[in-house]
Design a protein around this motif. Structure first.
Motif, PDB file in Angstrom:
ATOM      1  N   SER A 190     -16.306  10.435  12.985  1.00 36.41           N
ATOM      2  CA  SER A 190     -17.417   9.556  13.357  1.00 36.41           C
ATOM      3  C   SER A 190     -18.644   9.828  12.490  1.00 36.41           C
ATOM      4  N   PHE A 191     -18.918  11.111  12.215  1.00 35.45           N
ATOM      5  CA  PHE A 191     -20.039  11.452  11.340  1.00 35.45           C
ATOM      6  C   PHE A 191     -19.799  10.903   9.927  1.00 35.45           C
ATOM      7  N   ARG A 192     -18.556  10.999   9.447  1.00 31.77           N
ATOM      8  CA  ARG A 192     -18.267  10.500   8.101  1.00 31.77           C
ATOM      9  C   ARG A 192     -18.383   8.974   8.047  1.00 31.77           C
ATOM     10  N   GLN A 193     -17.969   8.307   9.113  1.00 32.13           N
ATOM     11  CA  GLN A 193     -18.150   6.851   9.147  1.00 32.13           C
ATOM     12  C   GLN A 193     -19.632   6.491   9.037  1.00 32.13           C
ATOM     13  N   ARG A 194     -20.458   7.181   9.803  1.00 32.78           N
ATOM     14  CA  ARG A 194     -21.903   6.916   9.766  1.00 32.78           C
ATOM     15  C   ARG A 194     -22.466   7.208   8.383  1.00 32.78           C
ATOM     16  N   TYR A 195     -22.103   8.368   7.824  1.00 36.06           N
ATOM     17  CA  TYR A 195     -22.667   8.736   6.526  1.00 36.06           C
ATOM     18  C   TYR A 195     -22.247   7.747   5.449  1.00 36.06           C
ATOM     19  N   LEU A 213     -20.231  16.888   8.802  1.00 37.48           N
ATOM     20  CA  LEU A 213     -19.582  15.983   7.857  1.00 37.48           C
ATOM     21  C   LEU A 213     -18.132  16.362   7.593  1.00 37.48           C
ATOM     22  N   ILE A 214     -17.837  17.659   7.540  1.00 38.67           N
ATOM     23  CA  ILE A 214     -16.478  18.076   7.155  1.00 38.67           C
ATOM     24  C   ILE A 214     -15.603  18.426   8.357  1.00 38.67           C
ATOM     25  N   GLU A 215     -16.147  18.327   9.567  1.00 40.88           N
ATOM     26  CA  GLU A 215     -15.368  18.690  10.746  1.00 40.88           C
ATOM     27  C   GLU A 215     -14.114  17.829  10.831  1.00 40.88           C
ATOM     28  N   ASP A 271     -18.210   2.144  13.985  1.00 40.00           N
ATOM     29  CA  ASP A 271     -16.879   2.486  14.494  1.00 40.00           C
ATOM     30  C   ASP A 271     -15.748   1.886  13.675  1.00 40.00           C
ATOM     31  N   ASP A 272     -15.979   0.742  13.038  1.00 44.64           N
ATOM     32  CA  ASP A 272     -14.911   0.082  12.293  1.00 44.64           C
ATOM     33  C   ASP A 272     -14.967   0.384  10.794  1.00 44.64           C
ATOM     34  N   PHE A 273     -15.892   1.237  10.377  1.00 43.63           N
ATOM     35  CA  PHE A 273     -16.017   1.507   8.942  1.00 43.63           C
ATOM     36  C   PHE A 273     -14.853   2.383   8.479  1.00 43.63           C
ATOM     37  N   GLU A 274     -14.180   1.948   7.417  1.00 47.30           N
ATOM     38  CA  GLU A 274     -13.020   2.662   6.886  1.00 47.30           C
ATOM     39  C   GLU A 274     -13.450   3.582   5.748  1.00 47.30           C
ATOM     40  N   VAL A 275     -13.114   4.860   5.865  1.00 48.37           N
ATOM     41  CA  VAL A 275     -13.417   5.836   4.820  1.00 48.37           C
ATOM     42  C   VAL A 275     -12.141   6.114   4.029  1.00 48.37           C
ATOM     43  N   PRO A 276     -12.129   5.863   2.725  1.00 49.24           N
ATOM     44  CA  PRO A 276     -10.901   6.060   1.939  1.00 49.24           C
ATOM     45  C   PRO A 276     -10.496   7.529   1.884  1.00 49.24           C
ATOM     46  N   ALA A 277      -9.180   7.746   1.841  1.00 51.94           N
ATOM     47  CA  ALA A 277      -8.651   9.093   1.631  1.00 51.94           C
ATOM     48  C   ALA A 277      -8.780   9.457   0.159  1.00 51.94           C
ATOM     49  N   CYS A 278      -8.629  10.731  -0.140  1.00 52.78           N
ATOM     50  CA  CYS A 278      -8.697  11.196  -1.528  1.00 52.78           C
ATOM     51  C   CYS A 278      -7.527  10.598  -2.320  1.00 52.78           C
ATOM     52  N   PRO A 279      -7.811   9.848  -3.395  1.00 47.56           N
ATOM     53  CA  PRO A 279      -6.720   9.230  -4.158  1.00 47.56           C
ATOM     54  C   PRO A 279      -5.844  10.253  -4.870  1.00 47.56           C
ATOM     55  N   GLU A 280      -6.409  11.369  -5.322  1.00 49.90           N
ATOM     56  CA  GLU A 280      -5.625  12.381  -6.014  1.00 49.90           C
ATOM     57  C   GLU A 280      -4.677  13.075  -5.045  1.00 49.90           C
ATOM     58  N   GLU A 299      -0.402  13.207  -4.803  1.00 50.27           N
ATOM     59  CA  GLU A 299       0.376  14.428  -4.596  1.00 50.27           C
ATOM     60  C   GLU A 299       1.165  14.394  -3.289  1.00 50.27           C
ATOM     61  N   GLY A 300       1.155  13.236  -2.628  1.00 51.46           N
ATOM     62  CA  GLY A 300       1.893  13.091  -1.383  1.00 51.46           C
ATOM     63  C   GLY A 300       1.201  13.665  -0.170  1.00 51.46           C
ATOM     64  N   LYS A 301      -0.109  13.869  -0.254  1.00 49.30           N
ATOM     65  CA  LYS A 301      -0.873  14.426   0.852  1.00 49.30           C
ATOM     66  C   LYS A 301      -1.880  13.389   1.348  1.00 49.30           C
ATOM     67  N   VAL A 302      -2.402  13.618   2.533  1.00 53.61           N
ATOM     68  CA  VAL A 302      -3.460  12.769   3.076  1.00 53.61           C
ATOM     69  C   VAL A 302      -4.668  13.643   3.365  1.00 53.61           C
ATOM     70  N   GLU A 303      -5.744  13.401   2.666  1.00 50.84           N
ATOM     71  CA  GLU A 303      -6.988  14.145   2.861  1.00 50.84           C
ATOM     72  C   GLU A 303      -8.106  13.138   3.121  1.00 50.84           C
ATOM     73  N   MET A 304      -8.613  13.134   4.342  1.00 55.94           N
ATOM     74  CA  MET A 304      -9.613  12.150   4.752  1.00 55.94           C
ATOM     75  C   MET A 304     -11.047  12.661   4.650  1.00 55.94           C
ATOM     76  N   VAL A 305     -11.238  13.954   4.423  1.00 54.64           N
ATOM     77  CA  VAL A 305     -12.597  14.500   4.372  1.00 54.64           C
ATOM     78  C   VAL A 305     -13.111  14.418   2.941  1.00 54.64           C
ATOM     79  N   MET A 306     -13.957  13.428   2.687  1.00 48.87           N
ATOM     80  CA  MET A 306     -14.559  13.215   1.376  1.00 48.87           C
ATOM     81  C   MET A 306     -16.075  13.345   1.504  1.00 48.87           C
ATOM     82  N   LYS A 307     -16.692  13.955   0.510  1.00 53.52           N
ATOM     83  CA  LYS A 307     -18.149  14.085   0.517  1.00 53.52           C
ATOM     84  C   LYS A 307     -18.676  13.970  -0.902  1.00 53.52           C
ATOM     85  N   PRO A 308     -19.906  13.495  -1.070  1.00 57.56           N
ATOM     86  CA  PRO A 308     -20.502  13.494  -2.402  1.00 57.56           C
ATOM     87  C   PRO A 308     -20.761  14.926  -2.858  1.00 57.56           C
TER      88      PRO A 308
END
Length: 352
Positions: free
Chosen positions: A89-94, A80-82, A217-226, A230-239
């Protein structure tokens, strides 16, 4: 000293069958024993997936200790965090599956076991409660915003109702669900069609659903809003859920042991104790010579441990009557407490 706990399943564990013990007690016999066990107070409670089945949430395992879904493929933490196309791809599926499944978890309601335990927490017969469940139903059953009561619930494996990034910025799941819907209108329509038609895919205890023949494949996972603020892009989000292969935080580990050490006895309900993070708490209580009573319908990992007492019973009717007897004097005077005890609803899994 550091205490190590890890949720891991190198293989799908099947709780071994055991030699049949004495016949199950009657409900009346079980109620009498539970009342006697709880009456002195300062009891810690440990609950598992079996507690939420009467709310319509599937357990991982059945009464024979076997996985109810032979095709179950858990999401592993490292996948999930790779930080790679494979991890994406794993995050899209999850997140696609969880986007469909989360509203079903959100719609569930506490059942009689949750209601009885909430009552017993309010009367202080149960001092603290540790749950392996991530559905939040023990909190809902309290029917109060009193932070002191909620602080006495430890979610050993986390909660589905919050999401965080690797920098541990936290967002409420409802807010993240709205972001998922805005970015994925097709999936929002699909979720609505499931809701409208009653064509409900199988929902797992961790909140995702079984979807066959679907591309993510087309599912969009939002980046961390916080992070974005702060001017960063963090795409790895998990519950805020402890995934298979993920280590429980040191803070949660330490507190789980403190709960056992501060209590005079331990009541375990609705769990096979297949995950070592829960099993070792039962062992720790026995090592401290605390009385341990286990209520479960099937075999467990703790069966055969010396000094552990087990009753093969359904917890709902037993705990509800036990709570009614133990809280009888307060129930006659406290309408709010009566509402808590009577607030449990049994829901079929097919209705969720």
């Amino acid at each position: 000293m550091s205490r190590l706990m890890r949720i891991s399943i190198p293989t799908i564990r099947v709780v071994p069958q055991i030699t049949p013990g004495p016949p199950p007690p009657t409900v009346a016999e079980a109620v009498e024993r539970v009342v006697a066990f709880l009456a002195p107070g300062n009891v810690a409670v440990l609950t598992g997936a079996g507690v939420s089945t009467d709310s319509g949430i599937r357990a991982y395992r059945g009464v024979e200790g076997r996985y109810l879904n032979p095709n179950f493929k858990p999401m592993f933490y490292n996948d999930l965090i790779e930080d790679s196309p494979r991890g994406h791809s794993f995050r899209q599926r999850y997140w696609a599956r969880s986007f469909i499944g989360y509203p079903r978890i959100l719609a569930t309601r506490p059942n009689p076991t949750h209601a009885a335990l909430a009552t017993l927490m309010r009367t202080s017969h149960v001092s603290q409660l540790i749950t392996q469940n991530v559905d939040g139903l023990h909190h809902d059953a309290l029917r109060t915003k009193d932070p002191e009561l909620h602080s006495r619930i430890l979610e050993l494996h986390g909660t589905l109702h919050k999401v965080h990034c690797r920098a541990h910025h936290t967002v409420l799941r409802d807010e993240y669900q709205m972001q998922l819907a805005l970015l994925n209108p097709y999936w929002a329509e699909l979720e609505e069609s499931f809701r409208r038609t009653g064509n409900k895919p199988r929902t797992n205890p961790d909140g995702d659903v079984e979807l066959e023949g679907v591309s993510f494949d087309d599912f969009e996972v939002p980046a961390c809003p916080e992070c974005q603020r702060e001017g960063k892009v963090e795409m790895v989000m998990k519950p805020e859920v402890v995934f298979f292969g993920e280590t429980i935080s040191q803070q949660v580990k330490d507190r789980s042991y403190e709960v056992i050490e501060q209590a005079d006895r331990l009541l375990i309900i609705g769990t096979t104790l297949a995950t070592y993070s829960a099993f070792r708490l039962a062992k720790h209580a026995l090592e401290l010579s605390r009385p341990v009573l286990l209520l479960n319908l099937g075999p467990t990992r703790a069966d055969g441990l010396p000094q552990l007492e087990k009753m093969v019973v359904s917890s709902g009717p037993v705990l509800q009557e036990a709570a009614r007897q133990l809280a009888s004097s307060r129930l006659s005077e406290d309408a709010n407490l009566r509402e808590v005890l009577e607030g449990g609803i049994v829901t079929s899994i097919e209705d969720v």
